[in-house]
Design an enzyme around this catalytic site. Structure first.
Site, PDB file in Angstrom:
ATOM      1  N   ARG A  62      38.846  50.136   6.638  1.00  0.00           N
ATOM      2  CA  ARG A  62      39.174  49.042   7.563  1.00  0.00           C
ATOM      3  C   ARG A  62      39.594  49.474   8.961  1.00  0.00           C
ATOM      4  NH1 ARG A  62      41.899  44.586   3.450  1.00  0.00           N
ATOM      5  NH2 ARG A  62      40.149  44.613   2.039  1.00  0.00           N
ATOM      6  N   ARG A  71      53.117  37.010   3.693  1.00  0.00           N
ATOM      7  CA  ARG A  71      52.773  38.026   2.706  1.00  0.00           C
ATOM      8  C   ARG A  71      52.692  37.429   1.298  1.00  0.00           C
ATOM      9  NH1 ARG A  71      51.168  40.431   6.316  1.00  0.00           N
ATOM     10  NH2 ARG A  71      52.339  41.770   7.684  1.00  0.00           N
ATOM     11  N   GLU A 129      51.880  53.092   0.324  1.00  0.00           N
ATOM     12  CA  GLU A 129      53.284  52.931   0.687  1.00  0.00           C
ATOM     13  C   GLU A 129      53.951  54.286   0.467  1.00  0.00           C
ATOM     14  OE1 GLU A 129      54.957  49.461  -1.265  1.00  0.00           O
ATOM     15  OE2 GLU A 129      53.003  48.477  -1.289  1.00  0.00           O
TER      16      GLU A 129
END
Length: 280
Positions: free
Chosen positions: A122, A269, A3
């Site tokens: 990923r 989430r 983030e």
DNA sequence: CTGCGGTCCTGAAGGC
DNA sequence: TGCCTTCAGGACCGCA
């Protein structure tokens, strides 16, 4: 997941290392994650490292940019000497500290035998060549443009749960699931509360809480929890995970009141909160 | 405008 | 124990 604090930590480290270096070659190991013509950046010199929200931009001479989004599992690794391409710790989930690794997707080599590696287990992230930095148009929550007035303006009329609202990069740039959950705990606001329904005191508390947890995240070099792939360009780990307020702390006691931290799902989430100090 | 579900991907976690 | 299924999650897209 990377983030704002994680990307900012990477930005600061890169800034001390690669400014002024000249690109010698670009190797694309996963074409799906690379956009643009790599030939256009050969011979260009790194002039600056920028960040907007979770987007990283390597500024080059001739007004070219390497824009990068790490998404869930991206890593940026810096190796000073390609004759000995290792970092100080093993790459999370791999048993090697040697580059390139099985998850390396792009390699950018410089003329002085140093190199930058883009790893991504990923394959959600990407590297793009562009003529401008890329990123959200909203206020970066670590920037001066993120004022209380701005926050109040975007909150107004929103009928989303505040938990979902804080993740909206078109409203705020840089908040992801970790700092979203932790900021709501600091502000003592229930994640299901509607964003537009917060009173002025709550708006101010949350505004300060966002700035606080983001600053703390940067201070500790980001979050490298066991289930995350984030590492710094030299392979060292962040330490914010040792200071989680509620994120991934379900079943454990609240640091404020001792109540058991709960996990629910909002907007798809994972959402963590204290049922006693974050009342609905 | 909001929400919902699907997409990408792969290791980990959960179920039996 | 071990195989098989489900899940997580940032951004984006189409549809209701």
């Amino acid at each position: 997941m990377p983030e704002l604090p994680e990307v900012e930590t990477i930005r600061r480290k890169l800034k001390t290392e690669i400014i002024g270096r000249t690109i010698k070659s670009v190797e694309i190991l996963e074409p799906k994650q690379f956009f643009g013509d790599p030939q256009t950046i050969i011979g260009k010199k790194v002039t600056d490292i920028l960040r907007k929200g979770k987007y990283l931009s390597i500024a080059l001479s001739d007004n070219l940019f390497i824009n990068i989004h790490l998404k869930m599992s991206g890593q940026i690794i810096w190796v000073e000497d390609m004759n000995n391409p290792v970092i100080k710790n093993p790459i999370p989930r791999l048993q090697t500290n040697r580059l390139p690794a099985s998850i390396t997707r792009v390699i950018i080599k410089f003329t002085d035998n140093s190199a930058l590696f883009y790893n991504d287990m990923r394959k959600f992230g990407w590297v793009k060549i562009g003529d401008a930095p890329e990123g959200p148009k909203s206020a970066d929550v670590a920037g001066e443009e993120f004022t209380l007035e701005y926050f109040q303006k975007v909150l107004k009329n929103s009928r989303k749960p505040i938990k979902t609202f804080l993740l909206d990069q078109d409203k705020l740039a840089g908040v992801g699931n970790i700092y979203d959950n932790d900021a709501l705990w600091v502000a003592q606001i229930h994640p299901s509360r509607l964003a537009g329904a917060l009173n002025e005191a709550e708006q101010k508390q949350l505004y300060e809480a966002i700035k606080e947890v983001i600053a703390e995240g940067i201070k500790y070099g980001g979050s490298s929890a066991r289930d995350e792939n984030y590492i710094m360009p030299d392979g060292s780990l962040g330490e914010y995970q040792k200071h989680f307020k509620v994120y991934h702390r379900h079943g454990q006691p609240c640091h404020r009141c001792g109540e058991e931290i709960k996990r629910i799902t909002i907007g798809g989430r994972g959402t963590f909160y204290c049922p006693k100090c974050q009342l609905l």
